[in-house]
Every structure is written in structure tokens, then in C-alpha cells.
Design an enzyme around this catalytic site. Structure first.
Site, PDB file in Angstrom:
ATOM      1  N   HIS A  25      -9.105   2.770  -2.161  1.00 31.47           N
ATOM      2  CA  HIS A  25      -7.751   2.307  -1.841  1.00 31.47           C
ATOM      3  C   HIS A  25      -7.221   1.311  -2.878  1.00 31.47           C
ATOM      4  O   HIS A  25      -6.982   0.155  -2.556  1.00 31.47           O
ATOM      5  CB  HIS A  25      -7.759   1.683  -0.442  1.00 31.47           C
ATOM      6  CG  HIS A  25      -6.439   1.221   0.055  1.00 31.47           C
ATOM      7  ND1 HIS A  25      -5.241   1.793  -0.330  1.00 31.47           N
ATOM      8  CD2 HIS A  25      -6.124   0.212   0.926  1.00 31.47           C
ATOM      9  CE1 HIS A  25      -4.258   1.174   0.278  1.00 31.47           C
ATOM     10  NE2 HIS A  25      -4.755   0.203   1.036  1.00 31.47           N
ATOM     11  N   CYS A  38       0.805  -1.225   0.000  1.00 31.16           N
ATOM     12  CA  CYS A  38       0.000   0.000   0.000  1.00 31.16           C
ATOM     13  C   CYS A  38       0.837   1.274   0.000  1.00 31.16           C
ATOM     14  O   CYS A  38       0.309   2.357  -0.264  1.00 31.16           O
ATOM     15  CB  CYS A  38      -0.923   0.004   1.210  1.00 31.16           C
ATOM     16  SG  CYS A  38      -1.910  -1.493   1.396  1.00 31.16           S
TER      17      CYS A  38
END
Length: 419
Positions: A361, A92
Site C-alpha cells: 500500500h 490513499c
């Protein structure tokens, strides 16, 4: 250390894009960032950093990802031939690592203009099992017993037994363990976590790039479908696709630009990385280490930050990260958020984009979407979600899982370039 400027910043909307390819999203972000920088083409770009995590699940494209995605742009003369492209992967935190590389290009003195980009497609409607595979690439698959034993042993201390299984994700289950520990030790409540989620959904409703654009109350968040106590669905980031990019440049190049471009530029005051470990539950996170490094680089303190984006893969993460960034005392994150200090008119508005729980995301693009939001805020172009007279901004972006923290973390501090 010379000044480094962001002169172009762009993000696509984050959503499920089944009809867009990686090359399509790359084009969208590239053309968008060129336009934002006032560039007719990319002839001045000398280096590229391309972030992606999951392309290997699509047509087995596990290498030369950036080069492949930029091939049409090179063929059309939109991106210069022979420019080196470095492929970056850090779960991420991938896009933030790409920005870190571009920033160092400029600091080295060898480059005047560098491009950072993150592109991701998480949504695979015809093969949903691949979605799970993409996330499990962000945890140790060589020695899974190490983290399973670690979580099992921590269950009693956390106040929640470690359980996971089919139709679940170990990541949400371990975030929930961290939340339960924070609740047990500091008196944080599920309602305080829900208040942060509602605040972010309400910000996201004002962001045209957000995956979710609807308002929620704290009660609505509390009543949503349970995922893993104390987390409900509204407290967890959705699955989606998207791309984001930034163009950075040196002081000399910045000074050569038209006044209109210089007026919208943003200075990178600091960019710090840190690495994760199997820590104790009561130890500060690696994000505190990165934040301290960034504050020292910038010569600033937490009280100097007027707006921030933090990595809320779940809404508990915001509770933790406002503590780790120094915006409030350790253990006070839940009460700080519930009191409205991270919302409009608060001490430090956080996740004005809607955060990951509302904006979305797509992991390889997330970090640069945070930079886009903060650049928009510092330019005074954020519309209904604008923070008054924002001059200093902070982005915290973590990636991968190593015990009860991320494997990698980036903290970036930005400053409005114009007086």
C-alpha cells in the site's frame, strides 16, 4: 457519454525500494505502461495526471512533483514537451483521483489520449519519524481535538475505548474501533476477519508484484503479533514503495489502433467519487454512495460484478466494503468472507491481487495498482489467480480519515472491451 478505454496499464512490484528514487519509479511505471499500450513513445499523450502524497518529505519537493519527475523523460524525448501535468493528492485515493481526471479529459472531448500515474515512497529507513508524518497528513491537523473528541465519545458505542500513543497509529486504532462495533452489532468474529486476511495473503503468494508473497492460514493470521484488537499484523497493510499507471483514450483513437491493442483494451463503464464526513457509527460509509453512483452510471447492479478490488488497509475493511458494494447484506460481510464467497470460485472474488495487506500500500500508487489487477483479470492474463471469464470488474479505493470513514472515495467499474 462517449466510451473511454484503458489501452495501457502497469504496476511495479510493491516493496521497500531504498535504492530507487521517485524519478526511477516514475520511469519504471511510464516505460511499463507505454510498452503495455504498444506505444514506442508518448508522442500521442496530450495530458498527464500525477498522483503523489509524500514527496514533500523528500528534499522538500512539495510542488510541481509530476513535472520534476518527468523532466528526464521530456529531455530524452520519451514524453512530449509542453504537455500539461496536473498534480493530484487525495491520501490513499490519490491514484484513483488521477484516473478520474484522465477519464474526464476524454469525456470532455478535448483530449484523445491521457495518462494517469501514481508514485510513492513511504519507506524512509534513515528517518522513520517521517513515515509517521506522511500518514498523519491524511487527517485534520488544524483541529485535532475535533477527531479526538469524536473518537473518545464513540468508544462506549463501539465497544472499545479510543486509545493511541507512541509506537502506534491512530489509523489502526480507529479501524479496530470500527471492527469492534461491527462485532458487537452484527456478531462478526475476529476469525472471520482473519479468514479474509488469509485469503488475501494466499492470493498475494500468486502475484509477482505483491510485497508479501507467502501463504497464510486463518490460524496463522490470528496468532500473528497483535496491533490493536481485533487486528493482528497480518491483517494490516505493510509500508512500501511503488508506482502504477494507466493510459486512457477516446473511442476514435481506440478505433485507430491495431487489433492486438484493441483486443486487450478495457472500457471504463463508470468512475464515481464521494466525500467523507463525521458520520454515526451505524451510518453507511461514503463508499456506498460512490458505489451507487457508479452502478447508476454503468447501468449495472452488484450481481453483475465478477471480480473486485477493495481498499483493505486492514482486513476489517474488506468485511465492511463487500457490504457497502452490495455484494452481501449489511452485517453479513464477515460470514460472507468466511464462507469463501470472496475467494477462488466464490460469488465475487475480491482482492485477487492480494489486497493491500499482501500486495502492499504505497498510498499514492494504490488506486492505479487496483486498476492494473482488474485490467489483468479482464484480459485473462492473471495466471494462477485468474477469475474464469471475468467481464465486469469493480475497484473501491478510499483515502484519508474523517471520523469513522475516509475523506474521499472512488469506485470504478470496468468492462472487457472484446466480445
Amino acid at each position: 457519454m462517449q466510451d473511454v478505454y484503458i489501452i495501457g496499464s502497469y504496476s511495479t512490484r510493491f516493496q521497500k525500494w531504498p535504492d530507487k528514487s521517485f524519478k526511477d519509479l516514475t520511469r519504471d511505471a511510464y516505460e511499463g505502461v507505454l510498452a503495455d499500450a504498444g506505444m514506442e513513445n508518448g508522442d500521442d499523450i496530450e495530458f498527464g495526471w500525477f498522483g503523489n502524497c509524500g514527496m514533500w518529505l523528500h528534499n522538500d519537493q512539495g510542488s510541481i512533483r509530476g513535472q520534476v519527475c518527468f523532466t528526464p523523460l521530456v529531455n530524452e524525448g520519451r514524453f512530449p514537451a509542453r504537455v500539461p501535468m496536473v498534480n493530484v493528492e487525495g491520501a490513499c485515493a490519490t491514484a484513483s483521483m488521477a484516473l478520474h481526471g484522465a477519464w474526464k479529459d476524454i469525456l470532455s472531448g478535448q483530449t484523445d489520449v491521457s495518462l494517469a500515474m501514481g508514485v510513492e515512497k513511504i519507506w524512509i529507513p534513515d528517518e522513520p519519524e517521517k513515515i509517521q508524518r506522511s500518514f498523519y497528513a491524511g487527517i485534520d491537523n488544524f483541529d485535532p481535538d475535533e477527531w479526538k473528541n469524536y473518537y473518545t465519545a464513540a468508544g462506549e458505542e463501539a465497544g472499545k475505548e479510543f486509545t493511541t500513543g507512541p509506537d502506534r497509529t491512530v489509523f489502526m486504532d480507529t479501524y479496530s474501533m470500527q471492527a469492534c462495533y461491527h462485532m458487537k452489532k452484527h456478531g462478526t468474529t475476529q476469525r472471520q476477519i482473519a479468514a479474509g486476511a488469509a485469503k488475501n495473503h494466499n492470493y498475494g503468494a500468486k502475484n509477482p508484484n505483491a510485497q508479501y508473497q507467502f501463504e497464510m492460514t486463518t490460524d496463522m493470521v490470528m496468532e500473528d503479533r497483535p496491533v490493536s484488537f481485533p487486528l493482528t499484523r497480518a491483517m494490516c497493510a505493510p509500508i512500501g514503495d511503488g508506482a502504477a499507471a494507466a493510459i486512457v483514450c477516446s473511442e476514435d483513437y481506440y478505433q485507430s489502433l491495431p487489433q492486438a491493442v484493441r483486443d486487450r483494451a478495457v472500457k471504463i463503464r463508470a468512475n464515481a467519487l464521494s466525500g467523507g464526513k463525521y458520520k454515526r457509527l451505524d451510518e453507511p460509509s461514503l463508499s456506498m454512495t460512490a458505489a451507487k453512483k457508479a452502478y447508476a452510471q454503468a447501468g449495472l447492479e452488484p450481481k453483475d460484478v465478477q471480480v473486485a478490488e477493495v481498499h483493505d488497509a486492514t482486513s476489517f475493511c474488506e468485511v465492511l466494503q463487500v457490504e457497502m458494494m452490495g455484494f452481501c447484506d449489511i452485517g453479513e460481510g464477515g460470514r460472507f468472507i468466511e464462507a469463501g464467497e470472496t475467494g477462488p470460485g466464490g460469488k465475487v472474488p475480491v482482492n485477487t491481487s492480494g489486497g493491500l495487506v499482501s500486495k502492499g500500500h504505497p498510498v499514492g500508487a494504490t488506486g492505479l495498482s487496483m486498476i492494473y489487477e482488474l485490467t489483468t483479470q479482464l484480459r485473462g492474463e492473471a495466471g494462477e489467480r485468474q477469475v474464469d471469464d471475468a467481464r465486469i470488474a469493480l475497484a473501491e479505493n478510499g483515502g484519508g480519515v474523517m471520523g469513522f470513514e475516509e475523506a474521499a472515495c472512488s469506485v470504478t467499474i470496468l468492462e472487457r472491451a472484446r466480445d
